[in-house]
Write an enzyme that holds these catalytic residues in place. Structure first.
Site, PDB file in Angstrom:
ATOM      1  N   HIS A 293       6.171   8.277  -0.135  1.00 54.31           N
ATOM      2  CA  HIS A 293       4.874   7.598   0.341  1.00 54.31           C
ATOM      3  C   HIS A 293       3.801   8.512   0.385  1.00 54.31           C
ATOM      4  O   HIS A 293       2.640   8.337   0.565  1.00 54.31           O
ATOM      5  CB  HIS A 293       5.363   6.987   1.770  1.00 54.31           C
ATOM      6  CG  HIS A 293       4.502   5.779   2.224  1.00 54.31           C
ATOM      7  ND1 HIS A 293       3.379   5.464   1.212  1.00 54.31           N
ATOM      8  CD2 HIS A 293       4.444   5.044   3.322  1.00 54.31           C
ATOM      9  CE1 HIS A 293       2.911   4.143   2.140  1.00 54.31           C
ATOM     10  NE2 HIS A 293       3.515   4.118   3.020  1.00 54.31           N
ATOM     11  N   ALA A 294       4.237   9.759   0.346  1.00 54.25           N
ATOM     12  CA  ALA A 294       2.891  10.778   0.031  1.00 54.25           C
ATOM     13  C   ALA A 294       2.510  10.752  -1.236  1.00 54.25           C
ATOM     14  O   ALA A 294       1.099  11.124  -1.429  1.00 54.25           O
ATOM     15  CB  ALA A 294       3.492  12.255   0.374  1.00 54.25           C
TER      16      ALA A 294
END
Length: 460
Positions: free
Chosen positions: A139-140
């Protein structure tokens, strides 16, 4: 070198073996009835031959010496596609239960931080001559909308199109303009951050009602959520389930009741949670509170990082009447959205960080079991493709989001639309909701209950 934005950095810093911060999509596809050759061999070989990468798929993390500081992105010039592309099969009879057991296990393991943070799994053997794709990204690197754009690169609107493309492959209108230097981009971000100060001060002045008359506020503040079994301190083991509902019927309910599609989605989720928790004798007297991400993306080319803010919304799970729950949700979500509606993208992101910073601090210190929950669960909804899509002649029947769990929040329900239906992806901590498929079935029951209530009110 590319610096991470604040939200992406937080997603990396709070990740642990028990608190996994990757997201994924599960595509269900039906093989073409006639195919000249070995379908899976051609698909895997075709994917492995695509070696032109766009951000974020060609980027890996680089830390300062001895990891004394925050990482940044660097280009990986030696990507091993044999590692990133996985081909497997489930044994007969190839049920969805078997598939979701495999998906749950794949989603319970960390991504390798020495490589670009993604995996692409092709899984054959599903009943009815079907197969699945499990596409996992940290998700980064990317948010839900960015992941959807990447998936759509491999799909076609024609079953006759047999050109194999890959999510990491650029298309002409997505090539990034690299004229801006890293230093220029950094200075622009600093300037944008400084410009948000007056916006946030003005918002604070307009929000004094939270302090003077909190009982009149419809949108909740963090750390006002009740404790329930879905708020266990999460282990690494995940459970996944799915459900499909009619988008047209949901839109019709929203039109009749003056609610958005997302409002209707939340009341369906609240009804399912109420049924599930009542059955297991764990329904709190106080309403559950949902963390609802709100996209603030603007049209841009190239790398899509996280461009999100959020609201907190009461779900009305303490109320039996589905129409009353809908009213509570509409009022709560409307008030929350009004707070950020006039803010710039940077100010909206900063507001989210300010409001959620205590929760992120608790995550970093691993103190989730010593505080009241900041919220009970995440409910997210983002648009997907409207038309029927195909992959090398195979018909895509559904696409399910598989999200992540914050520590202390053992349930995430993420929804995306596809070809006339809403595809619900439910991810849970195995310890908190061991019977996740039961909750998925309650979504359908809650939907039918809501339809009957709306028809009774409108006389149809």
């Amino acid at each position: 070198m590319k610096r991470l934005n604040i939200i992406d950095t937080v997603f990396l810093q709070i990740e642990t073996r028990e608190q996994l911060m990757h997201v994924a999509s599960v595509l269900i596809l039906k093989k073409p009835e006639s195919y000249d050759g070995d379908y899976f061999k051609d698909l895997v070989t075709g994917m492995r031959q695509v070696k032109q990468f766009i951000e974020p798929f060609n980027q890996k993390l680089k830390y300062p010496p001895f990891k004394l500081g925050l990482p940044h992105w660097v280009v990986d010039d030696n990507i091993d596609l044999d590692f990133h592309i996985r081909h497997s099969a489930i044994p007969g009879p190839g049920s969805y239960e078997q598939l979701y057991t495999l998906i749950s296990r794949l989603h319970s393991s960390l991504l390798d931080r020495s490589r670009p943070l993604w995996e692409f799994h092709i899984i054959e053997g599903l009943e009815g001559d079907r197969f699945a794709i499990y596409f996992k990204v940290h998700h980064a690197c990317i948010d839900g909308l960015g992941r959807m754009k990447a998936i759509q690169r491999i799909l076609s609107t024609s079953p006759e199109n047999r050109k194999i493309r890959a999510p990491w492959q650029a298309v002409p209108d997505e090539k990034k303009d690299n004229n801006e230097s890293v230093e220029q981009a950094f200075l622009e971000r600093i300037k944008a951050q400084i410009s948000t100060v007056p916006e946030l001060i003005n918002l604070l002045l307009r929000s004094t009602g939270y302090l003077t008359e909190p009982h009149k506020m419809k949108a909740p503040l963090p750390f006002n959520a009740p404790v329930s079994s879905i708020n266990v301190v999460t282990s690494a083991q995940r459970r996944f389930a799915s459900q499909d509902l009619s988008l047209a019927e949901i839109k019709q309910i929203g039109k009749k009741m003056g609610a958005t599609v997302n409002d209707v989605v939340m009341v369906i989720c609240s009804g399912a949670l109420r049924h599930y928790l009542l059955k297991h004798h764990d329904l709190p007297e106080k309403s559950l509170i949902a963390f609802v991400p709100v996209s603030i993306q603007t049209q841009s080319k190239g790398h899509v990082s996280n461009q999100l803010s959020n609201i907190l919304c009461k779900l009305g799970t303490d109320v039996a009447d589905p129409l009353e729950r809908l009213r509570i949700i509409v009022e709560s979500s409307r008030e929350g959205k009004e707070k950020i509606s006039g803010l710039s993208k940077e100010a909206a992101q900063n507001l989210m960080l300010i409001l959620q910073s205590p929760m992120f601090t608790i995550q970093l210190l691993q103190m989730q079991n010593q505080t009241v929950p900041a919220f009970n669960l995440v409910i997210s909804n983002y648009p997907g493709p409207k038309e029927q899509l195909y992959l090398n002649g195979a018909t895509m029947e559904a696409i399910y989001p598989v999200s992540f769990l914050f520590g202390g929040q053992g349930l995430n329900i993420t929804v995306t639309s596809y070809h006339g239906k809403l595809c619900f992806g439910l991810l849970a901590c195995r310890d908190g909701i061991p019977k996740i498929q039961e909750l998925a079935k309650y979504l359908s029951e809650s939907f039918e209950e809501l339809k009957r209530a709306v028809d009774g009110k409108t006389g149809m």
